[in-house]
Design a protein around this motif. Sequence first.
Motif, PDB file in Angstrom:
ATOM      1  N   GLN B  24     -13.773  23.017 -22.203  1.00 14.01           N
ATOM      2  CA  GLN B  24     -14.154  23.523 -23.526  1.00 14.01           C
ATOM      3  C   GLN B  24     -14.095  22.422 -24.592  1.00 14.01           C
ATOM      4  OE1 GLN B  24     -12.324  25.224 -21.254  1.00 14.01           O
ATOM      5  NE2 GLN B  24     -12.011  27.359 -21.870  1.00 14.01           N
ATOM      6  N   VAL B  25     -13.125  21.524 -24.465  1.00 14.74           N
ATOM      7  CA  VAL B  25     -13.023  20.427 -25.437  1.00 14.74           C
ATOM      8  C   VAL B  25     -14.194  19.470 -25.244  1.00 14.74           C
ATOM      9  CG1 VAL B  25     -11.566  18.573 -26.340  1.00 14.74           C
ATOM     10  CG2 VAL B  25     -10.494  20.676 -25.460  1.00 14.74           C
ATOM     11  N   GLU B  26     -14.517  19.194 -23.989  1.00 14.25           N
ATOM     12  CA  GLU B  26     -15.685  18.336 -23.691  1.00 14.25           C
ATOM     13  C   GLU B  26     -16.961  18.914 -24.286  1.00 14.25           C
ATOM     14  OE1 GLU B  26     -15.487  18.164 -19.430  1.00 14.25           O
ATOM     15  OE2 GLU B  26     -14.662  16.124 -19.444  1.00 14.25           O
ATOM     16  N   LYS B  27     -17.115  20.204 -24.137  1.00 18.96           N
ATOM     17  CA  LYS B  27     -18.327  20.870 -24.633  1.00 18.96           C
ATOM     18  C   LYS B  27     -18.403  20.769 -26.167  1.00 18.96           C
ATOM     19  CE  LYS B  27     -20.592  25.365 -24.322  1.00 18.96           C
ATOM     20  NZ  LYS B  27     -19.916  26.518 -24.957  1.00 18.96           N
ATOM     21  N   ALA B  28     -17.269  20.979 -26.824  1.00 20.65           N
ATOM     22  CA  ALA B  28     -17.253  20.888 -28.287  1.00 20.65           C
ATOM     23  C   ALA B  28     -17.622  19.481 -28.746  1.00 20.65           C
ATOM     24  CB  ALA B  28     -15.877  21.286 -28.823  1.00 20.65           C
ATOM     25  N   VAL B  29     -17.116  18.480 -28.036  1.00 17.26           N
ATOM     26  CA  VAL B  29     -17.425  17.096 -28.408  1.00 17.26           C
ATOM     27  C   VAL B  29     -18.909  16.820 -28.195  1.00 17.26           C
ATOM     28  CG1 VAL B  29     -17.040  14.682 -27.737  1.00 17.26           C
ATOM     29  CG2 VAL B  29     -15.084  16.209 -28.109  1.00 17.26           C
ATOM     30  N   ARG B  30     -19.445  17.301 -27.088  1.00 15.07           N
ATOM     31  CA  ARG B  30     -20.875  17.122 -26.830  1.00 15.07           C
ATOM     32  C   ARG B  30     -21.699  17.768 -27.940  1.00 15.07           C
ATOM     33  NH1 ARG B  30     -20.261  18.166 -21.422  1.00 15.07           N
ATOM     34  NH2 ARG B  30     -20.890  20.324 -21.778  1.00 15.07           N
ATOM     35  N   GLN B  31     -21.336  18.974 -28.301  1.00 12.71           N
ATOM     36  CA  GLN B  31     -22.099  19.692 -29.338  1.00 12.71           C
ATOM     37  C   GLN B  31     -21.973  19.027 -30.704  1.00 12.71           C
ATOM     38  OE1 GLN B  31     -21.134  23.920 -29.064  1.00 12.71           O
ATOM     39  NE2 GLN B  31     -22.728  24.093 -27.523  1.00 12.71           N
ATOM     40  N   SER B  32     -20.868  18.326 -30.926  1.00 16.18           N
ATOM     41  CA  SER B  32     -20.677  17.662 -32.225  1.00 16.18           C
ATOM     42  C   SER B  32     -21.632  16.491 -32.405  1.00 16.18           C
ATOM     43  CB  SER B  32     -19.242  17.147 -32.350  1.00 16.18           C
ATOM     44  OG  SER B  32     -19.049  15.974 -31.560  1.00 16.18           O
ATOM     45  N   GLY B  33     -22.098  15.921 -31.306  1.00 17.12           N
ATOM     46  CA  GLY B  33     -22.925  14.721 -31.384  1.00 17.12           C
ATOM     47  C   GLY B  33     -22.159  13.486 -31.826  1.00 17.12           C
ATOM     48  N   ILE B  34     -20.852  13.595 -31.906  1.00 15.54           N
ATOM     49  CA  ILE B  34     -20.022  12.482 -32.375  1.00 15.54           C
ATOM     50  C   ILE B  34     -19.769  11.504 -31.233  1.00 15.54           C
ATOM     51  CG2 ILE B  34     -17.650  11.927 -33.116  1.00 15.54           C
ATOM     52  CD1 ILE B  34     -17.907  14.472 -34.951  1.00 15.54           C
ATOM     53  N   GLN B  35     -19.947  10.202 -31.542  1.00 15.95           N
ATOM     54  CA  GLN B  35     -19.764   9.151 -30.547  1.00 15.95           C
ATOM     55  C   GLN B  35     -18.374   8.528 -30.630  1.00 15.95           C
ATOM     56  OE1 GLN B  35     -22.233   8.121 -28.134  1.00 15.95           O
ATOM     57  NE2 GLN B  35     -22.846  10.167 -28.779  1.00 15.95           N
ATOM     58  N   GLU B  36     -17.891   8.319 -31.857  1.00 12.62           N
ATOM     59  CA  GLU B  36     -16.576   7.709 -32.062  1.00 12.62           C
ATOM     60  C   GLU B  36     -15.793   8.559 -33.041  1.00 12.62           C
ATOM     61  OE1 GLU B  36     -15.333   4.948 -30.578  1.00 12.62           O
ATOM     62  OE2 GLU B  36     -17.180   4.784 -29.396  1.00 12.62           O
ATOM     63  N   GLY B  37     -14.639   9.046 -32.610  1.00  8.83           N
ATOM     64  CA  GLY B  37     -13.855   9.862 -33.536  1.00  8.83           C
ATOM     65  C   GLY B  37     -12.662  10.478 -32.869  1.00  8.83           C
ATOM     66  N   LEU B  38     -12.175  11.565 -33.479  1.00 12.74           N
ATOM     67  CA  LEU B  38     -10.979  12.251 -33.002  1.00 12.74           C
ATOM     68  C   LEU B  38     -11.289  13.738 -32.867  1.00 12.74           C
ATOM     69  CD1 LEU B  38      -8.316  10.667 -35.441  1.00 12.74           C
ATOM     70  CD2 LEU B  38      -8.917   9.879 -33.141  1.00 12.74           C
ATOM     71  N   ALA B  39     -10.804  14.342 -31.795  1.00 10.78           N
ATOM     72  CA  ALA B  39     -10.939  15.791 -31.604  1.00 10.78           C
ATOM     73  C   ALA B  39      -9.541  16.416 -31.677  1.00 10.78           C
ATOM     74  CB  ALA B  39     -11.584  16.092 -30.257  1.00 10.78           C
ATOM     75  N   LEU B  40      -9.319  17.193 -32.708  1.00 11.29           N
ATOM     76  CA  LEU B  40      -8.055  17.933 -32.832  1.00 11.29           C
ATOM     77  C   LEU B  40      -8.180  19.233 -32.051  1.00 11.29           C
ATOM     78  CD1 LEU B  40      -5.272  18.469 -34.265  1.00 11.29           C
ATOM     79  CD2 LEU B  40      -6.599  19.624 -36.043  1.00 11.29           C
ATOM     80  N   VAL B  41      -7.202  19.503 -31.200  1.00  8.95           N
ATOM     81  CA  VAL B  41      -7.153  20.776 -30.460  1.00  8.95           C
ATOM     82  C   VAL B  41      -5.831  21.422 -30.840  1.00  8.95           C
ATOM     83  CG1 VAL B  41      -7.317  21.882 -28.212  1.00  8.95           C
ATOM     84  CG2 VAL B  41      -8.414  19.653 -28.578  1.00  8.95           C
ATOM     85  N   SER B  42      -5.879  22.543 -31.531  1.00  7.34           N
ATOM     86  CA  SER B  42      -4.682  23.054 -32.202  1.00  7.34           C
ATOM     87  C   SER B  42      -4.598  24.566 -32.072  1.00  7.34           C
ATOM     88  CB  SER B  42      -4.769  22.643 -33.683  1.00  7.34           C
ATOM     89  OG  SER B  42      -3.547  22.830 -34.346  1.00  7.34           O
ATOM     90  N   ALA B  43      -3.466  25.043 -31.532  1.00  4.40           N
ATOM     91  CA  ALA B  43      -3.239  26.487 -31.471  1.00  4.40           C
ATOM     92  C   ALA B  43      -3.128  27.036 -32.886  1.00  4.40           C
ATOM     93  CB  ALA B  43      -1.953  26.774 -30.699  1.00  4.40           C
ATOM     94  N   MET B  44      -3.669  28.229 -33.115  1.00  7.23           N
ATOM     95  CA  MET B  44      -3.598  28.851 -34.440  1.00  7.23           C
ATOM     96  C   MET B  44      -2.485  29.901 -34.506  1.00  7.23           C
ATOM     97  SD  MET B  44      -7.642  29.040 -35.379  1.00  7.23           S
ATOM     98  CE  MET B  44      -7.344  29.086 -37.157  1.00  7.23           C
ATOM     99  N   HIS B  45      -1.668  29.945 -33.469  1.00  6.46           N
ATOM    100  CA  HIS B  45      -0.570  30.910 -33.419  1.00  6.46           C
ATOM    101  C   HIS B  45       0.741  30.161 -33.219  1.00  6.46           C
ATOM    102  CE1 HIS B  45      -3.150  34.501 -33.221  1.00  6.46           C
ATOM    103  NE2 HIS B  45      -4.022  33.591 -32.841  1.00  6.46           N
ATOM    104  N   ILE B  46       1.827  30.819 -33.538  1.00 10.24           N
ATOM    105  CA  ILE B  46       3.137  30.174 -33.562  1.00 10.24           C
ATOM    106  C   ILE B  46       3.960  30.528 -32.328  1.00 10.24           C
ATOM    107  CG2 ILE B  46       3.152  29.857 -36.025  1.00 10.24           C
ATOM    108  CD1 ILE B  46       4.346  32.512 -36.430  1.00 10.24           C
TER     109      ILE B  46
END
Lengths: 137, 137, 137
Positions: B24-46
């Motif tokens: 899922q993270v790979e797919k999000a990066v692909r869809q972003s079209g971003i070549q160089e950057g950072l992908a934050l993956v963060s739970a929204m629950h505690i």
Amino acid sequence: MKSHTEYLTFNTRHEHEYVHITPQVEKAVRQSGIQEGLALVSAMHITAGVYVNDNEEGLIEDIEAWLEKLAPKNPAYKHHQTGETNGDAHLKSMLVHHQVIVPVTAGRLDLGPWQRVFYAEFDGRRNKRVLIKVIGE
Amino acid sequence: MKSHTEYLTFNTRHEHEYVHITPQVEKAVRQSGIQEGLALVSAMHITAGVYVNDNEEGLIEDIEAWLEKLAPKNPAYKHHQTGETNGDAHLKSMLVHHQVIVPVTAGRLDLGPWQRVFYAEFDGRRNKRVLIKVIGE
Amino acid sequence: MKSHTEYLTFNTRHEHEYVHITPQVEKAVRQSGIQEGLALVSAMHITAGVYVNDNEEGLIEDIEAWLEKLAPKNPAYKHHQTGETNGDAHLKSMLVHHQVIVPVTAGRLDLGPWQRVFYAEFDGRRNKRVLIKVIGE
């Protein structure tokens, strides 16, 4: 790309304290004018932490007791041979981690319903700083 | 600077679950079209975490047993005076940490050979979300 | 937005080692030419960590003893059924966390007075990598 940097200073009354700082992070993001990006919230000291969890008094007491159990005060830490007495505070800082990234979406903190940002002080009663750096566009 | 934000929703069958989400993270990066950057993956629950480690079944059982030892279920948590019963899940979330940053290089996740991204659920069987935000160029 | 990526390789003499890498992070930031941004420092292996704390020998011994207590070597880890013997190293990596973000302000690492970046090796004596990625402007 825009960036915005702020420093918060805390001087807690107690040696240990858990300070709710979501409002300060919100304010920094607002002042940055950034709509999409990341806000780093990072303690600048090695005896403090920053974490995201619930703003509920009972849980905060549980966190305090839990950290004391997993990273207890102990006169025998080798770090104390330097004259320091806060070895446990370093370990507590490592356990909690000293920083979080808050995502910024449409100009707002993109947190879940119960997520709140906390500054965790483990060696207080003196000035200590937290950096907020927002980058994005 | 470009940015791309997605939200994943999990409703696990079990109270505790370790879900492999690198695809899922790979797919999000692909869809972003971003070549160089950072992908934050963060739970929204505690009561959940996100971590990077091995996708190996035995290790996942070790992680589960280890978290139960260091942050056990315990009816005595003060947080339970609110009516909640998941104090341990909050502590497990803090121990694992709720987020990672995956570096993006040449349009791909720049992970080591065995690094995989996991969503760690500690209070499941209801809808919970994870945010992925990719920034870069 | 600019970005700059480097890979450090470590081959430690001992199974466990704590390597001070602030100078390498500083150098990467300098080479990036970035004035305002974030530097991700992230282990690429699942039996190593990256943390920020004090460069003090006694404390480093305390950290080692503390990690051994909380995530001990134990032949009984299920992960060992794969033939591996390093289950504890995976857990130590999770406890320490495998990455930090160092803020970059006015072209320099924006760290507090005692904050230093460390690579924590828990299964050494072979080549292992750390990624540094600086993004900003």
